[in-house]
Write an enzyme that holds these catalytic residues in place. Structure first.
Site, mmCIF file in Angstrom:
data_model
loop_
_atom_site.group_PDB
_atom_site.id
_atom_site.type_symbol
_atom_site.label_atom_id
_atom_site.label_comp_id
_atom_site.label_asym_id
_atom_site.label_seq_id
_atom_site.Cartn_x
_atom_site.Cartn_y
_atom_site.Cartn_z
ATOM 1 N N LYS A 77 0.869 -1.177 0.000
ATOM 2 C CA LYS A 77 0.000 0.000 0.000
ATOM 3 C C LYS A 77 0.903 1.223 0.000
ATOM 4 C CE LYS A 77 -3.924 2.007 2.600
ATOM 5 N NZ LYS A 77 -4.876 1.790 3.712
ATOM 6 N N SER A 152 -9.857 1.937 2.719
ATOM 7 C CA SER A 152 -8.981 2.722 1.887
ATOM 8 C C SER A 152 -7.944 1.884 1.143
ATOM 9 C CB SER A 152 -8.255 3.761 2.750
ATOM 10 O OG SER A 152 -7.398 3.123 3.689
ATOM 11 N N SER A 176 -10.163 -0.445 6.917
ATOM 12 C CA SER A 176 -9.584 -0.370 5.571
ATOM 13 C C SER A 176 -8.876 -1.613 5.070
ATOM 14 C CB SER A 176 -8.625 0.804 5.480
ATOM 15 O OG SER A 176 -9.358 1.992 5.354
HETATM 16 N N1 GLN Z 1 -13.277 4.324 6.019
HETATM 17 C C1 GLN Z 1 -12.723 4.794 7.264
HETATM 18 C C2 GLN Z 1 -12.291 6.234 7.101
HETATM 19 O O1 GLN Z 1 -12.587 6.790 6.115
HETATM 20 C C3 GLN Z 1 -11.574 3.930 7.691
HETATM 21 C C4 GLN Z 1 -10.349 4.182 6.933
HETATM 22 C C5 GLN Z 1 -9.206 3.317 7.353
HETATM 23 O O2 GLN Z 1 -9.366 2.285 7.996
HETATM 24 N N2 GLN Z 1 -8.027 3.768 7.005
HETATM 25 O O3 GLN Z 1 -11.695 6.815 7.932
#
Ligand code: GLN
Length: 485
Positions: A77, A152, A176
């Site tokens: 990532k 994400s 995410s």
């Molecule tokens: N979807 C969540 C956010 O927007 C979690 C994101 C994540 O786990 N990095 O913050």
């Protein structure tokens, strides 16, 4: 057809001389290149470095040297710092940032012999649930490119689901790893907070962020995690405890295992077809000898509001470093210092990141701190206590990973709250610091959905064991999207 092998099979095949690392790397690089226009899973592809590393890996294997992953291709990532290769975090702010050092996770996987093929697309600064906030454009779901892959870690999930790499690193602040795993039909584990070093992992919300992995099976996840995890003196929140051999513990029988189905997760927000897949999956665990009960965690429905106070607060503090002076994009010809700050940040950050920074500075400001931030921290403790109580009664908790299967690109971008609700079932584990994973458990209208398994602190071996046993009985994890199979 090499891409039909799991990570475990690839590692064994390399050692047995069935194929070379150079062959593998060439095959996967070709798949990445061919998929890029349709999926946009990668931000950077490092083909030349990968081939060089593959040659070195082949020499190691021939000489009987090397680690558990020698010669196996993977990708990271794009928020794990990689020495000499740019790390963008999905943001214009870091468009041209080249780290002088490797993140600990990157260094550990390198030391285990893995070969990096490139850096994966993601929501900007890991903020999002659909991979639509990336400065480098949205990632598409390999099961149907009109749908999102989740976020994400959408690039990581799409790449593994499309068999562009057998495994990818990812991070999970509020879901995410698990949510994109569910939406792309693959396996993803977020370990206990502190299990995997955050050194060199670009920070979003430091008390929640945790690195983990996306693979096609629990067996592969166990192998990757074993190589990634462990104490790191460079991360003050990393835990100094030995790393079990997760692979060796996969086969334990489930007889006598107490499984708690989380009552609050079977709410009106859950798609009814999705619920059926979860109940079917739980029935498989029962057939394997587990006993089932319903468990209530009454404070869990408050996870989303708590998270959207705590995470933005921490993000506003972490992202203050990108001021155009010390870090990040700098605007052209600033008039004065204020202009430099304003325009550099205005140009460098996208809309969602700005929304989080503004929310975060607001909840931390004098007069609102007690009402929002402190209150959220208190409720966070109540949620953690609910889990602790539940784990007094059961060994693992299960439920859906996300309320629905993947949604169409663009369907939720206009309404942040609807987008935030995607993580309603995943955020609790982050607030409590618990290990949790998602495994594919079926399809709803042709798109995959996931079963979530949550364990007590440092029970990664147990949840991987449950997931592996489930995958020995089912074949959902073996299904690949047709155009990439
Ligand atoms: N979807 C969540 C956010 O927007 C979690 C994101 C994540 O786990 N990095 O913050």
């Amino acid at each position: 057809m090499i891409h039909r092998n799991s990570l475990t099979q690839l590692a064994a095949g390399l050692r047995a001389g069935k194929f070379s690392s150079v062959e593998l790397v060439r095959a996967y690089l070709a798949r990445i290149e061919a998929s890029q226009p349709a999926l946009n899973a990668f931000i950077s592809v490092t083909g030349a470095q990968a081939l060089e590393a593959a040659h070195a890996a082949d020499r190691d294997i021939a000489a009987g040297r090397g680690g558990a992953l020698t010669g196996v291709p993977i990708a990271h990532k794009d928020l794990f710092c990689t020495a000499g290769v740019r790390t963008t975090c999905g943001s214009r702010m870091l468009d041209s940032f080249v780290s002088p050092y490797d993140a600990t996770v990157v260094a550990k996987l390198k030391a285990a012999g893995a070969v990096t093929l490139g850096k994966l697309n993601m929501d900007e600064f890991a903020m999002g649930s659909s991979n639509e906030t990336s400065y480098f454009g949205p990632v598409r779901n390999p099961w149907n490119p009109e749908f999102v892959p989740g976020g994400s870690s959408g690039g990581s999930a799409a790449a593994v689901a499309a068999r562009l790499v057998p495994a990818a690193t990812a991070t999970d602040t509020g879901g995410s790893i698990r949510q994109p795993a569910a939406l792309c039909g693959i396996t993803g584990i977020k370990p206990t907070y502190g299990r995997v070093s955050r050194y060199g992992m670009i920070a979003f919300a430091s008390s929640l962020d945790q690195g983990g992995v996306l693979t096609t099976s629990a067996q592969d996840a166990a192998l990757m995690l074993r190589e990634m995890a462990g104490f790191d003196p460079k991360d003050s929140t990393s835990v100094d405890a030995p790393v079990p051999d997760y692979v060796a513990e996969l086969e334990a029988p489930l007889a006598g295992l107490k499984v708690g189905l989380i009552k609050e997760f079977l709410d009106e927000g859950l798609d009814r077809e999705n619920e059926r897949r979860i109940r079917d999956a739980v029935a498989v665990l029962e057939r394997l000898g587990a006993s089932l009960c319903e468990v209530s965690l009454p404070n869990l429905p408050r996870s989303v509001p708590v998270y959207y106070v705590v995470a933005p607060a921490e993000c506003s503090s972490n992202l203050a470093r990108y001021d155009g002076v010390r870090f990040g994009h700098r605007c052209k010809d600033p008039r004065d210092l204020q202009d430099l700050y304003r325009r550099s940040r205005g140009e460098g950050f996208g809309a969602e990141v700005k929304r989080r920074i503004m929310t975060g500075t607001y909840v931390l400001s004098a007069g609102y701190y007690d009402a929002y931030y402190l209150k959220a921290q208190r409720v966070r403790q109540l949620i953690a206590a609910d889990f602790k109580h539940a784990f007094g009664e059961v060994d693992v908790l299960v439920g859906p990973t996300s309320p629905t299967a993947a949604f169409r690109v663009g369907a939720k971008t206009a309404d942040p709250i609807t987008m935030y609700l995607n993580d309603i079932y995943t955020i609790g584990a982050n607030l409590a610091g618990l290990p949790a994973l998602s495994v594919p458990c079926g399809f709803v209208e042709g798109l995959p959905v996931g079963l979530q398994i949550v364990g007590p602190h440092f029970a990664e071996a147990r949840i991987l064991n449950v997931a592996h046993r489930y995958q020995l009985e089912t074949d959902w994890h073996l299904k690949a999207p047709e155009r990439f199979s």
